[in-house]
Design an enzyme around this catalytic site. Structure first.
Site, PDB file in Angstrom:
ATOM      1  N   GLU A 308      -9.973  -5.166   4.536  1.00  0.00           N
ATOM      2  CA  GLU A 308      -8.966  -4.180   3.817  1.00  0.00           C
ATOM      3  C   GLU A 308      -8.189  -4.954   2.969  1.00  0.00           C
ATOM      4  O   GLU A 308      -6.918  -4.791   2.780  1.00  0.00           O
ATOM      5  CB  GLU A 308      -8.160  -3.344   5.184  1.00  0.00           C
ATOM      6  CG  GLU A 308      -8.866  -2.910   6.184  1.00  0.00           C
ATOM      7  CD  GLU A 308      -7.913  -1.935   7.209  1.00  0.00           C
ATOM      8  OE1 GLU A 308      -6.867  -2.737   7.597  1.00  0.00           O
ATOM      9  OE2 GLU A 308      -8.000  -0.910   7.613  1.00  0.00           O
ATOM     10  N   CYS A 404      -2.173   4.458  11.123  1.00  0.00           N
ATOM     11  CA  CYS A 404      -1.311   3.880  10.453  1.00  0.00           C
ATOM     12  C   CYS A 404      -0.748   4.752   9.348  1.00  0.00           C
ATOM     13  O   CYS A 404       0.285   4.938   9.012  1.00  0.00           O
ATOM     14  CB  CYS A 404      -1.378   2.586   9.843  1.00  0.00           C
ATOM     15  SG  CYS A 404      -3.018   2.528   9.081  1.00  0.00           S
TER      16      CYS A 404
END
Lengths: 645, 645
Positions: A308, A404
């Site tokens: 990521e 998240c």
């Protein structure tokens, strides 16, 4: 109470804050309680109940699952502050009671270690997110305290922060360590502001100073653990966690992009609060790199799903992109801190870009579906059949195992008013960073000023400010600085005061008016919006020979629903004659952009013929572009931001 | 001895066969013996020595490491057949002795299981490659027997094949199974041809028939192993191993691309030998899909490195590409079998495309460095800094831990003469598939015919054939069919016999002349080569708005060494005025193509500016393209096959 009060009253944004209030927050509460059908369970509340001794069972979800509840509470706090809701407050209070029950006597609070690995606390700073979760607890506590005046969550936080302060540092017996996922650093700054306790500021600074020092704590800790890890494989990758170098020496943005921007946010806070010029230079250097060389036109950051992470300068593939929602939200946090360091319009430009495009686009119109990855080019078949693009979803998801992003969107939108203005402590300078209908109240030399903004952005660029000085007939002196957005390309925008054109200075990209304001003064700030074609820097290989459509702060995209497929066959005409049209019934109402283009004529191609002599057979077409933030709200299909010219 | 004899005498290819003989084969022998400095060790010979009881130690390398020695022996056999070399033959004989020593009494032969997991033989057909390695043994044995007349390796093979035939099948107590990696099927067909033993053909057919049947053997076996695997994770992925459906029902090419084409090669062999029309239809269907919808212009196949696999129709990204060397070699094997099923020029077109581009480009000019992945677009910084492109190397490597590709190149090039002609068993029809200077000798109606081909391909398309019938003054009647290549775009090529233009029929893409040939008849076949711009099917999104340069069978590319960077800034002029020039001192001598183009003017861009209003500032330039197969032989730099127009 805060010295500066803001509130949003805006046609465009009211809809979103209402959505967050009426749908997102209640929906996420259901998700945290595992009551959404066919969605991945959160386990969040359940984990707290088990840790509190109210239930038995195994820990569920990711090791950092606690943070989802904290982020939701933070969003709730912002919402309660602006829109009191006793029922919601009761739910939140109960959640806070539960959190308190899960806290240990010594202040420690983390359901994973309490349930699953008691005794292993603080043995894996690299991956275990204990300080990260603590940070989200502190942010929620500060927000809830400011919203309600209730101290319970703040007290829980202070007890935990005091435990952390006793464990980490340079004294004998303390861990010379920091968290693999930055977050606690920025949260401790907030805790310092809320409590006035300098030890929290110092703890934040300690974590920042320690990060990247040699020998690496993460490597030593890994050796101590017998070289075991939770999910990373092999030796800790220090770059991915921004711990390869002391932060002041880091030359470019690297590694996990959410970690990066959370870290830089805290660095900017601390640079401002301590006056540390090296830290400030690092912030400016990393900002220039992130936003100048590693940012998508949508304000997305993070070019690869593997880790990521950022990759390297000018590497911004549109189809294998990551551009995580949380990363753009973190970029907005950071931009706000950079504006507090120094009001330069480029910071607000990026904030606006990320907000109106990457972040807003991550949430469906219904407030119940979200993107984690925000691509600039989508081919649904590739998302399902090419493992290189499995992470790119053509349809927003209900919830994620690692969820998240959705609560991050909720807490940003419900506190968006805090991002609009920059008012100095003495009330002598007021910067307007974002053009969102709102009111800001502050005091300058004992006089109470209220500035009301009316805006029709993103559709229309005529902005009006009204000064209220009802108690001060003599007026009040302050500088009003209005950002000249980077999407405005027609020289100096026109500014009128009480109907008369007004000259102004430009400072750091802001039109600055220094004046003694009178009650009911009217400022008109005229930013006529034109649709423009944007090119990317030629070093960004992925966008070579392509243009994007932008209208004001909004980046546009083409969707299969309007233009057929393959979208790659479509190119812009030399003079595309772009026109704009408000379509009230499309996607809740938006301005669409239409233009002249060509599509490759597929007719001459036999089905199974892959290659043949070039023969530019083109058909003229009129294409239709919609705002990027609205993509993927119809039938799943292809989407592209960049168009060949 | 073979009834049809061929030999290559060709300016272009002699250099490669000499390189394979003088460099590649000796170099690979050193590699197999772990004597290449700074290269990944092979362990191959060492494993055999340990299995033979001549050394002690652990098994080294991949589970299928034995196949590297077998493939090398196969290449050696082809080389010895064409260029006797007693010293090399001695080395090979010793290697064969070693293989014999590693074989068990019952015929079993696999160094991994003998050294590392005795007792676990045949418990993991899905991953353990035992039958795959057996297949490469059989191929080597047949080649060595045909080259030298020595039966030792053939006998070793037959013993092993007989053991396999006793273990696998539908009789009680037999395993109803097949190999995760097809290869033994095509090898058994060769073993059948060499020995005349039909049981080998039947065993091959059994494996083909069993593949994909339900319940899945791979799933059952996985359960029996307690759901353990060697490297794959979780439940066996049947698509990746082409075992999701019976082969006759598979609609499109899926999964690991090398496995796929090895399987399809055997299927085509068996369709021909058994006359099974369903199997033939499956071959034709899979061929159409593979080459019509999943093949790069270079003849590369396999769009993703994740699983080294096909993805789906028209998904052919140029930068994250896989296009493994072995997959293109397997495609050539398959094309040859399809030509044997039916001489259609499209099969030979693909064979030529893969050969002159993907395969030839995989080997450095020095014969000691190889590409595993053959990209169509390279940005060296991305190869080192973006995990999505780590597998794409900008520089050929010395050897690989998994070194399947280099010996595959060696065995293909050293047996290339077998791919040029298709002569029917009765010698009545002769197809010329490839234009490579060579001789073919065969008998028709008791007359010995030798056909000599002179060719200057790939540089020049004037091809001449001379018929020799020295013992037959009355001549001989046979059909000569000359392929009309798909790169020839000027209608019917001119054909002259003894200086006079000759009419001809076209059958399946071949110019067919049925005639009684006389000694010293001369055929001129004129295929003037023009540089052309090629477009990809509009459904191939990655190539939209782009063209590739092709000259005869050669695909061209642009390199940074000639054109600077970023190459993405370069586009073709509307009329690019392409010119050709032989440059004797460039990369060993090649024709370069030059043309008019534009580059984006970077001057107006500030260093850190990512986006701005589009302003098509272009500079005219003259670009230079080199044959793709020669790329990466200079300084590492950017490379691109597809150019914007």
């Amino acid at each position: 109470m805060k010295q500066i009060q803001t509130s949003i009253q805006d046609h465009f944004w009211n809809e979103y804050s209402k959505l967050v209030r009426d749908t997102v927050i209640p929906y996420q509460w259901e998700a945290l309680n595992d009551r959404i059908q066919d969605a991945e369970p959160s386990y969040s509340i359940r984990n707290f109940r088990i840790a509190a001794g109210l239930e038995t069972g195994e820990f569920g979800g990711w090791i950092f699952q606690d943070s989802d509840l904290y982020k939701w509470l933070e969003a709730v706090a912002y919402s309660l502050e602006r829109h009191p809701d006793p029922e919601l407050e009761t739910i939140a209070d109960e959640a806070i009671d539960l959190i308190g029950q899960a806290q240990r006597e010594n202040g420690y609070l983390n359901t994973y270690f309490t349930i699953q690995e008691p005794g292993k606390e603080w043995t894996n700073l690299y991956e275990a997110h204990e300080l990260y979760c603590a940070g989200h607890l502190f942010e929620a506590a500060v927000a809830y305290y400011e919203a309600t005046g209730k101290r319970k969550l703040l007290d829980i936080s202070c007890r935990f922060a005091d435990l952390i302060a006793s464990l980490f540092g340079t004294n004998p017996g303390q861990m010379k360590a920091y968290c693999g996922h930055p977050e606690v650093e920025l949260a401790l700054v907030k805790l310092y502001h809320a409590t006035g306790e300098e030890r929290y500021l110092n703890l934040s600074l300690y974590f920042i100073d320690e990060r990247g020092s040699k020998p690496s704590y993460f490597l030593e800790e890994w050796e101590r653990r017998g070289r075991t890890t939770i999910w990373a494989q092999g030796e800790p990758n220090l770059e991915v966690y921004q711990s390869h170098l002391p932060v002041r020496e880091q030359p470019v943005a690297v590694g996990h992009s959410v970690r990066a921007v959370y870290l830089y946010t805290a660095m900017a806070d601390l640079a401002r609060l301590t006056g540390d010029s090296k830290l400030r230079e690092a912030c400016e250097r990393l900002w220039a790199n992130t936003t100048g060389k590693q940012m998508y036109i949508t304000g997305g950051i993070g070019a690869t799903h593997l880790g990521e992470a950022f990759t390297f300068d000018h590497d911004l593939p549109n189809d294998t992109v990551y551009a995580e929602t949380c990363a753009s939200i973190g970029l907005i946090f950071w931009a706000r801190r950079m504006l507090q360091l120094e009001a330069k319009s480029e910071y607000a430009d990026v904030m606006e870009r990320a907000l109106y495009n990457n972040v807003l686009g991550s949430m469906a119109k219904d407030g119940k579906h979200f993107f984690y990855v925000n691509p600039l080019e989508v081919w649904p078949e590739a998302s399902s059949k090419s493992p290189d693009r499995f992470h790119v979803k053509p349809v927003r998801q209900k919830w994620f195992g690692c969820s998240c992003c959705p609560p991050n969107v909720a807490r940003l939108i419900s506190s968006l008013d805090e991002y609009i203005y920059g008012v100095s402590e003495d009330g002598r300078t007021v910067h307007v960073h974002l053009y969102i209908g709102s009111e800001v109240s502050f005091e300058t030399e004992g006089r109470k000023v209220t500035l009301s903004q009316q805006s029709e952005l993103p559709w229309n660029g005529q902005i009006t400010f009204t000064v209220s000085l009802t108690d001060s007939p003599d007026g009040a002196e302050f500088d009003l600085s209005l950002r000249i957005p980077n999407w405005y390309n027609n020289g100096r925008p026109t500014l009128k005061i009480n109907g008369e054109i007004q000259q102004y200075r430009i400072e750091q990209g802001y039109a600055k008016i220094d004046r003694t304001w009178k009650d009911n003064d009217q400022v008109e700030w005229l930013l006529p919006i034109e649709t423009t074609l944007i090119a990317a820097n030629p070093l960004i290989r992925a966008d070579a020979g392509k243009a994007a459509i932008q209208r004001g702060p909004l980046v546009y995209c083409l969707e299969e629903a309007d233009n057929g497929k393959p979208l790659a066959s479509l190119s812009l005409a030399d003079q595309p004659s772009l026109t704009e049209r408000l379509v009230p019934d499309l996607l809740g109402g938006c301005v669409v952009v239409e233009g002249d283009g060509y599509v490759t004529d597929n007719a001459g191609w036999e089905a199974g013929m892959p290659y043949r002599v070039l023969n530019k057979q083109l058909k003229s077409i009129r294409f239709k572009a919609v705002p990027y933030y609205l993509w993927g709200n119809r039938e799943p299909g292809e989407m592209s931001v960049w168009l060949r010219y």
